[in-house]
Structures are given as C-alpha cells and as structure tokens.
Design a protein around this motif. Structure first.
Motif, PDB file in Angstrom:
ATOM      1  N   GLY A 164    -106.438  35.600  62.651  1.00  0.00           N
ATOM      2  CA  GLY A 164    -105.875  34.645  61.749  1.00  0.00           C
ATOM      3  C   GLY A 164    -104.719  35.223  61.244  1.00  0.00           C
ATOM      4  N   TYR A 165    -103.860  34.436  60.304  1.00  0.00           N
ATOM      5  CA  TYR A 165    -102.901  35.200  59.450  1.00  0.00           C
ATOM      6  C   TYR A 165    -102.566  33.952  58.431  1.00  0.00           C
ATOM      7  N   GLY A 166    -102.138  34.344  57.463  1.00  0.00           N
ATOM      8  CA  GLY A 166    -101.691  33.263  56.205  1.00  0.00           C
ATOM      9  C   GLY A 166    -100.244  32.996  56.455  1.00  0.00           C
ATOM     10  N   LEU A 167     -99.838  31.357  56.068  1.00  0.00           N
ATOM     11  CA  LEU A 167     -98.716  30.989  56.104  1.00  0.00           C
ATOM     12  C   LEU A 167     -98.560  30.073  54.637  1.00  0.00           C
ATOM     13  N   LEU A 168     -97.594  30.734  53.860  1.00  0.00           N
ATOM     14  CA  LEU A 168     -97.669  30.387  52.605  1.00  0.00           C
ATOM     15  C   LEU A 168     -96.238  29.604  52.165  1.00  0.00           C
ATOM     16  N   GLY A 169     -96.176  28.349  52.058  1.00  0.00           N
ATOM     17  CA  GLY A 169     -95.180  27.658  51.750  1.00  0.00           C
ATOM     18  C   GLY A 169     -95.535  26.282  51.556  1.00  0.00           C
ATOM     19  N   ALA A 170     -94.504  25.346  51.026  1.00  0.00           N
ATOM     20  CA  ALA A 170     -94.681  24.055  50.649  1.00  0.00           C
ATOM     21  C   ALA A 170     -94.767  23.239  52.099  1.00  0.00           C
ATOM     22  N   VAL A 171     -95.651  22.115  52.016  1.00  0.00           N
ATOM     23  CA  VAL A 171     -95.823  21.393  53.251  1.00  0.00           C
ATOM     24  C   VAL A 171     -94.163  21.123  54.005  1.00  0.00           C
ATOM     25  N   GLU A 172     -93.221  20.860  53.045  1.00  0.00           N
ATOM     26  CA  GLU A 172     -91.869  20.119  53.482  1.00  0.00           C
ATOM     27  C   GLU A 172     -91.190  21.566  53.844  1.00  0.00           C
ATOM     28  N   GLU A 173     -91.470  22.697  53.685  1.00  0.00           N
ATOM     29  CA  GLU A 173     -90.807  24.134  54.133  1.00  0.00           C
ATOM     30  C   GLU A 173     -91.184  24.507  55.440  1.00  0.00           C
ATOM     31  N   ILE A 174     -92.512  24.259  55.963  1.00  0.00           N
ATOM     32  CA  ILE A 174     -92.960  24.862  56.953  1.00  0.00           C
ATOM     33  C   ILE A 174     -92.449  24.197  58.412  1.00  0.00           C
ATOM     34  N   SER A 175     -91.813  24.843  59.335  1.00  0.00           N
ATOM     35  CA  SER A 175     -91.461  24.225  60.588  1.00  0.00           C
ATOM     36  C   SER A 175     -92.121  23.874  61.414  1.00  0.00           C
ATOM     37  N   GLU A 231     -97.477  27.699  65.994  1.00  0.00           N
ATOM     38  CA  GLU A 231     -97.755  29.275  66.197  1.00  0.00           C
ATOM     39  C   GLU A 231     -99.122  29.550  65.327  1.00  0.00           C
ATOM     40  N   LEU A 232     -99.313  29.011  64.089  1.00  0.00           N
ATOM     41  CA  LEU A 232    -100.472  29.064  63.352  1.00  0.00           C
ATOM     42  C   LEU A 232    -101.698  28.591  63.971  1.00  0.00           C
ATOM     43  N   PHE A 233    -101.390  27.255  64.411  1.00  0.00           N
ATOM     44  CA  PHE A 233    -102.555  26.550  65.068  1.00  0.00           C
ATOM     45  C   PHE A 233    -102.927  27.283  66.411  1.00  0.00           C
ATOM     46  N   ASP A 234    -102.044  27.785  67.116  1.00  0.00           N
ATOM     47  CA  ASP A 234    -102.125  28.545  68.427  1.00  0.00           C
ATOM     48  C   ASP A 234    -103.261  29.632  68.068  1.00  0.00           C
ATOM     49  N   VAL A 235    -103.226  30.436  67.183  1.00  0.00           N
ATOM     50  CA  VAL A 235    -104.013  31.479  66.725  1.00  0.00           C
ATOM     51  C   VAL A 235    -105.459  30.947  66.208  1.00  0.00           C
ATOM     52  N   CYS A 293    -104.622  25.736  55.192  1.00  0.00           N
ATOM     53  CA  CYS A 293    -105.733  25.043  55.026  1.00  0.00           C
ATOM     54  C   CYS A 293    -105.980  24.175  56.247  1.00  0.00           C
ATOM     55  N   ALA A 294    -104.940  23.506  56.586  1.00  0.00           N
ATOM     56  CA  ALA A 294    -105.025  22.342  57.744  1.00  0.00           C
ATOM     57  C   ALA A 294    -105.576  23.096  59.147  1.00  0.00           C
ATOM     58  N   ALA A 295    -105.412  24.446  59.268  1.00  0.00           N
ATOM     59  CA  ALA A 295    -105.801  25.270  60.527  1.00  0.00           C
ATOM     60  C   ALA A 295    -107.401  25.321  60.148  1.00  0.00           C
ATOM     61  N   LYS A 296    -107.672  25.855  58.958  1.00  0.00           N
ATOM     62  CA  LYS A 296    -109.055  26.077  58.693  1.00  0.00           C
ATOM     63  C   LYS A 296    -110.068  24.662  58.600  1.00  0.00           C
ATOM     64  N   TYR A 297    -109.479  23.867  57.976  1.00  0.00           N
ATOM     65  CA  TYR A 297    -110.184  22.521  58.196  1.00  0.00           C
ATOM     66  C   TYR A 297    -110.496  21.965  59.623  1.00  0.00           C
ATOM     67  N   ALA A 298    -109.285  22.303  60.403  1.00  0.00           N
ATOM     68  CA  ALA A 298    -109.600  21.899  62.017  1.00  0.00           C
ATOM     69  C   ALA A 298    -110.789  22.789  62.561  1.00  0.00           C
TER      70      ALA A 298
END
Length: 286
Positions: free
Chosen positions: A92-103, A109-113, A156-161
């Motif tokens: 896994g890896y971290g992705l740090l930004g506001a919800v609005e900013e994440i494409s 790609e984050l969920f893929d991993v 958080c969304a990926a870890k909650y999943a």
C-alpha cells in the motif's frame, strides 16, 4: 492448528521491499521460515537483504492489480515451498489531499493496490486453505481504517474497504478453520512518509489547513512513535499464537485514537437514537 507446530512456516508477504513489509521478511528469514515476497522491484528487495541468508526467499515481481500475475505468483510459491500457511496483505501507499483534489485515476490506482490487489490474492490462496482446513490471513490496515483525518479521505476509504471485506471474510472462513486478523498500526518510524506517500496532481484553493498538515507529515520522518521491528514481531506473534482479536491495534498512538473513535461513535449512536427508532413500522392492534 493453522500455524505449523513443526518445521518452517511458509509466508506470502506483499509490499515486501520497504518499511514494515521489509522488516517482517527480514525477521521471518532469520527465523528459518519460507517467504514468498512480492514487490514491484525485486532488485530493491534483494539489495535490502544482502546481509541475510535468502535461501528460503522467493522474490516475486508482481503487479497486484493484475489478477493473473497474482495467480501465477501463488502457484510459484506453492511449487517452491508447498502449502502457504500465512498470507500478509501489506502492500500500500499513502495519498494525501482533499477529497475534491483527488482525481478519478489517482483514487482508482490506490484502490487497485490496497483493495483489489488484496482481493486478488485472497481469491488465489483461499481455495487451497479451505481444502486443507488450515491457514491464516493477516490484512495490514491502519488506525485510519477505524478513524479519519482531513486530507486522508482516499487512504481512509481504501482502508475502510479493506476492513469491511476482512470482517466479512473472517465469518465466511471460520468453519474452514482459517484464521483472519486485521493489523491496525499507528505511525511507524519507516520511510513510508518519504517513499510511499503521494500527493495529488492538482490542488484547490481553500484548503490551507491540509497544506499545513501535508507539510507536517513530510517533516515527520524520524519522529514517529512506532518501532517497525516490534510491529513485525507482533505480526509474527499474531500468527503463532492464534489468540489475537480480529482488530489488533499496534502502537499507543493507535490505541488512543481508536479509543477516542469508539467514544465518539457511541455518542453519535445515542444522540441519534430517538430519530433512529422513530422510523420503525408501528403495528396497529387488530
């Protein structure tokens, strides 16, 4: 008992060339266990293990989002070592930004991993474990699988999943005598915040607090409370003893945040109780 009582155990560890995964592989090899370790860079993994006996290591270059690559890796590990005793979904890896900013591309790609990659591995290993009625799945989540911070929405969304599928899995395979655990660490003193933290390709106005929090995290390496060697040892203990709870928190920071989250959730539930019970169908007397 799922964990071997005689002879070396065979572990399958993802995300093995950095941080907690690397420390776990080092300790397993030092114990004399067999390790199939996946990484996007086998050269980086072998370089990190140059002073360790790697005769029991199978380093596998795997894109976890590619289901066939995962199936082939499990087959290679089984051919080399026999049955897989413990699976550790750690990549896994971290992705740090506001919800609005994440494409869309960045979050997928984050969920893929962190979600679909773990799911691919579970589909590949569970049939053999069910036939043997033996095995242990350890999914590495985070304290951010139990609580949430601004700016960490995608992570958080990926870890909650991952938490949700793991809790369901535990109930599904219990009758097959397969153990399942979640590991929920706090901040570990690894290179995660240097080597495994991504920022969105664009930023939006109005999120000054998230910019400040991002800067604070980028300056954090070397000050984290958690010891990755102790965390790796704890994971081995979870596998060996088979007595850990489904949710195994690691770190006093994680413990404090989890406790605060339970208290906050309890307050929400009780505050919302009058409206909650008001939506029941009221049966009228005939």
């Amino acid at each position: 008992m799922p964990y071997p009582t005689t002879g070396p155990a065979t572990w399958f560890v993802t995300g093995a060339s950095l941080g907690l995964g690397l420390e776990l592989v080092k300790q397993l090899l030092a114990r004399g266990d067999n390790v199939a370790a996946t990484t996007r860079s086998t050269a980086r993994l072998t370089a990190a293990l140059e002073s360790i006996d790697t005769s029991r290591l199978l380093a596998l270059p795997v894109n976890l989002a590619d289901e066939q690559e995962v199936v082939d890796a499990v087959a290679a590990a089984t051919d080399r070592f026999g049955a897989i005793d413990v699976v550790v979904n750690n990549a896994g890896y971290g992705l740090l930004g506001a919800v609005e900013e994440i494409s869309d591309t960045e979050v997928r790609e984050l969920f893929d991993v962190q979600v679909f990659g773990a799911w691919n591995l579970l589909r590949a290993v569970l049939p053999g474990m069910r036939v043997r009625r033996s095995g242990h799945v350890i999914n590495v989540s985070s304290i951010l699988g139990l609580t949430a911070f601004p700016g960490w929405g995608a992570y958080c969304a990926a870890k909650y999943a991952l938490e949700g599928l793991t809790q369901s899995l535990a109930g599904e395979v219990a009758d097959a005598e397969i153990r399942v655990n979640l590991i929920e660490p706090g901040y570990l003193r690894t290179d995660f915040l240097r080597a495994s933290l991504r920022l969105p390709g664009r930023t939006a106005d109005g999120y000054a607090a998230i910019r400040e929090m991002t800067d604070a995290h980028l300056a954090m390496p070397g000050t984290q409370l958690g010891d990755p060697a102790k965390a790796a040892t704890a994971i081995i203990t979870v596998a060996e003893t088979g007595t850990a709870p489904l949710h195994q928190i690691l770190g006093s920071d994680s413990y404090g945040l989890a406790t605060a989250r339970v208290q906050s959730l309890t307050r929400d539930i009780e505050t919302g109780r009058p409206l909650a019970v008001s939506t029941d169908i009221t049966e009228t007397a005939g």
